[in-house]
Scaffold this active site. Structure first.
Site, short mmCIF file in Angstrom:
data_model
loop_
_atom_site.label_atom_id
_atom_site.label_comp_id
_atom_site.label_asym_id
_atom_site.label_seq_id
_atom_site.Cartn_x
_atom_site.Cartn_y
_atom_site.Cartn_z
N THR A 184 -71.96 -12.25 4.25
CA THR A 184 -73.23 -12.69 4.52
C THR A 184 -74.28 -11.56 4.58
O THR A 184 -74.28 -10.54 5.30
CB THR A 184 -73.25 -13.91 4.66
OG1 THR A 184 -74.28 -14.98 5.02
CG2 THR A 184 -73.61 -13.96 6.62
N TRP A 443 -79.82 -14.03 -1.45
CA TRP A 443 -80.50 -12.89 -1.11
C TRP A 443 -81.02 -11.78 -1.21
O TRP A 443 -80.67 -11.58 -1.55
CB TRP A 443 -79.36 -12.88 0.96
CG TRP A 443 -79.37 -14.16 1.01
CD1 TRP A 443 -77.59 -14.26 1.72
CD2 TRP A 443 -80.01 -15.65 1.15
NE1 TRP A 443 -78.04 -15.56 2.47
CE2 TRP A 443 -79.14 -16.30 2.03
CE3 TRP A 443 -81.51 -15.54 1.60
CZ2 TRP A 443 -79.91 -17.95 2.78
CZ3 TRP A 443 -81.22 -17.18 2.12
CH2 TRP A 443 -81.16 -17.70 2.77
#
Ligand code: AMP
Length: 547
Positions: A184, A443
């Site tokens: 992540t 992101w």
């Protein structure tokens, strides 16, 4: 005294064994090689067993990592189950990351083999010189569609698999054995690896299949729109077979028209993914006036569903929208907004307001709200604080960063989300402390954007913040203070940035300001910048100067 029940470890391959016994012929359709394949759980299991055998034969051992760079297909699922079946670890890599991040992640994970869709051959060729640990590239295709490539020991999946006959047994494993690795985004562009275990994967897949969560049944046709490289594919590659649901694996066919065709052709009843994808489906429906005849429930997660999206699907198409929140560190699902006896009769505005909440935690997820000093806050829907979570499927450390403690004294993990919770337990995300921008479910690091901006000699200070965008949810806005006497135009700074980052990271708006607000410790007060510009892109261009 211990209970007298059978000691039966919770292992990923047990899920597939179950599906192959109880739901052997349930239809799975998968799009790859530009065509539709049909398979079922019986076949998927036997091919996964061959993957396990083939991997073992080439020396993959328990704990070794197998990377995948692929869309959601049956072959991709076979690789996940095959790898975990010998105690190895599947590691889905997000192809939308840029080359530096891909290289970092693959090297950090020390992946030994790479399973990739053929379309990523060129991308891999560009970075393969920097990937010393990859011993073989296996393309998830057949010999006819195998790309010509110079990649090390490259082979097509079907030829590779043909060398195993499936006369093989899954390994006996401890249920705490690692199963999957998902990275992540870190705020500074250094991604962090979340290492799921067999136990956490099976437990989470069980718990999220409760009626008030995803609630799949053997009578459902579930379309996995969320890519398997996003947050462990929401664990649907395990929940689907566990429930014996029929699956539609769309590969790369994620535009509105394709999604519509898939839903109607395969009579899809449940699907889920980020809001941007569903926006695409909605545009297609609006443009064509076509009806949705089969879809009943749509889970929207990764980012909040807009009010417009909620209303359009529910009012015009009678599809129930359920807001699902979570994060990679949670496996990923942490809450869904399904109704309770106290809320089921809400109508109109009140109902929409409730449905925009991220909802309640399932069994195995505990939440708490704390203020900046770590003091617990009440669930009164007024107090707003940092959301922390605890449970047996939630990360306690990051892979390869075991020295870094990420839990508080009570074992809670800080989500980086800011929320309030009402007396019925319905949580609402109101902000985020992590310095990231989420565009279309992907992101963008504001810190990296700022660093790149500050490398320009005319720039004195810079703040990159998330602003609302109708299609992407959020897009970056860059606020710049110039050094005295310097000038800089918008195209100049965009050209400077485009040499340092992918195109989709470039800010949608650049504003030059005289000064930026600061905190008492001298840091730029990002929350104030965000508040000021939050609706910048939604305002007509003529009035933006006054924001
Ligand atoms: P990821 O790193 O991709 O797992 O993203 C997790 C983060 O996405 C969460 O911490 C939230 O900031 C955001 N997120 C995920 N789902 C939702 C949702 N339904 N509503 C609002 N934000 C969400």
């Amino acid at each position: 005294m211990l209970g007298l029940v059978q000691d039966w470890p919770l292992l990923c391959h047990k899920v597939l064994d179950h599906a192959a016994v109880q739901h052997a012929r349930r239809r799975i359709v998968s799009y790859a090689d530009g065509q539709m394949y049909q398979t079922n759980y019986g076949l998927l299991r036997s091919r996964a067993l061959r993957v396990a055998q083939r991997l073992a034969r080439q020396g993959m051992r328990a704990g070794d990592r197998a990377a995948t760079l692929a869309s959601s297909t049956a072959r991709h699922m076979e690789v996940w189950y095959g790898a975990t079946g010998i105690g190895a670890i599947y590691h889905p890599v997000n192809p939308r990351l840029f080359p530096d991040q891909l290289t970092f992640i693959i090297n950090h994970a020390e992946d030994r083999v790479m399973f990739a869709d053929p379309q990523y051959a060129r991308l891999l060729e560009k970075i393969c010189g920097q990937l010393p640990t990859i011993e073989q590239y296996i393309f998830l295709t057949n010999p006819e569609n195998m790309p010509g490539t110079s990649l090390r020991n490259a082979i097509d999946y079907e030829s590779w698999l043909a060398e195993a006959d499936g006369d093989f047994a899954w390994s006996s494993l401890d249920e705490n054995t690692a199963a999957g690795l998902s990275y992540t985004s870190g705020t500074t562009g250094r991604p962090k690896g979340v290492l799921y275990s067999h136990r956490s994967t099976v437990l989470l897949s069980l718990t999220i299949n409760a009626r008030d969560m995803y609630g799949f049944s053997a009578r459902d046709v579930v379309m996995m729109v969320v890519p398997m490289y996003h947050a462990n594919g929401w664990s649907w590659p395990f929940t689907g077979p566990m429930a014996g649901a029929s699956l539609v694996l769309p590969g790369t066919r994620l535009d509105g028209a394709s999604l519509y065709e898939l839903i109607e052709t395969h009579q899809v009843t449940i699907s889920g993914g980020v809001p941007t994808v569903w926006q695409g489906l909605l545009h297609h429906l609006d443009r064509t006036g076509l009806p949705l005849r089969y879809l009943k429930r749509l889970f929207i997660g990764g980012a909040p569903p807009s009010r417009a999206l909620l209303e359009a699907f529910q009012d015009r198409h009678a599809v129930e929208i359920i807001n699902a929140w979570g994060m990679t560190e949670m496996g990923p699902t942490g809450s869904t907004c399904s109704l309770t006896p106290e809320t089921q009769d809400l109508e109109g505005e009140d109902r929409i307001a409730l449905q925009q909440r991220q909802g309640r935690a399932p069994f195995l997820v505990e939440m708490k709200l704390v203020d900046d000093a770590g003091e617990q806050l009440p669930w009164d829907d007024v107090a707003t604080g940092n959301l922390r979570v605890r449970g047996p499927c939630i990360a306690r450390r990051y892979f390869g960063m075991e020295e870094m403690d990420v839990l508080d004294a009570e074992g809670f993990f800080d989500t980086g989300d800011v929320a309030r919770i009402d007396a019925n337990g319905f949580m609402r995300i109101t902000d985020r402390t992590k310095d990231l921008i989420k565009s279309g479910g992907e992101w963008i690091s504001s810190v990296d954007l700022e660093d790149a901006t500050l490398m320009h000699p005319a720039v004195s200070e810079a703040a990159a913040v998330a602003v609302a965008h109708p299609a992407w949810g959020e897009r970056p806005l860059l606020a710049i203070v110039l050094k005295q006497g310097q000038t800089l135009s918008q195209p100049e700074i965009l050209s400077h940035l485009s040499q340092r980052m992918p195109k989709w990271w470039l800010p949608d708006a650049v504003v030059f300001v005289d000064e930026l607000p600061h905190t008492a410790t001298g840091k730029i007060q990002k929350s104030a910048v965000r508040d000021r510009f939050r609706n910048f892109l939604l305002a007509p261009e003529s009035s933006r100067d006054h924001i």
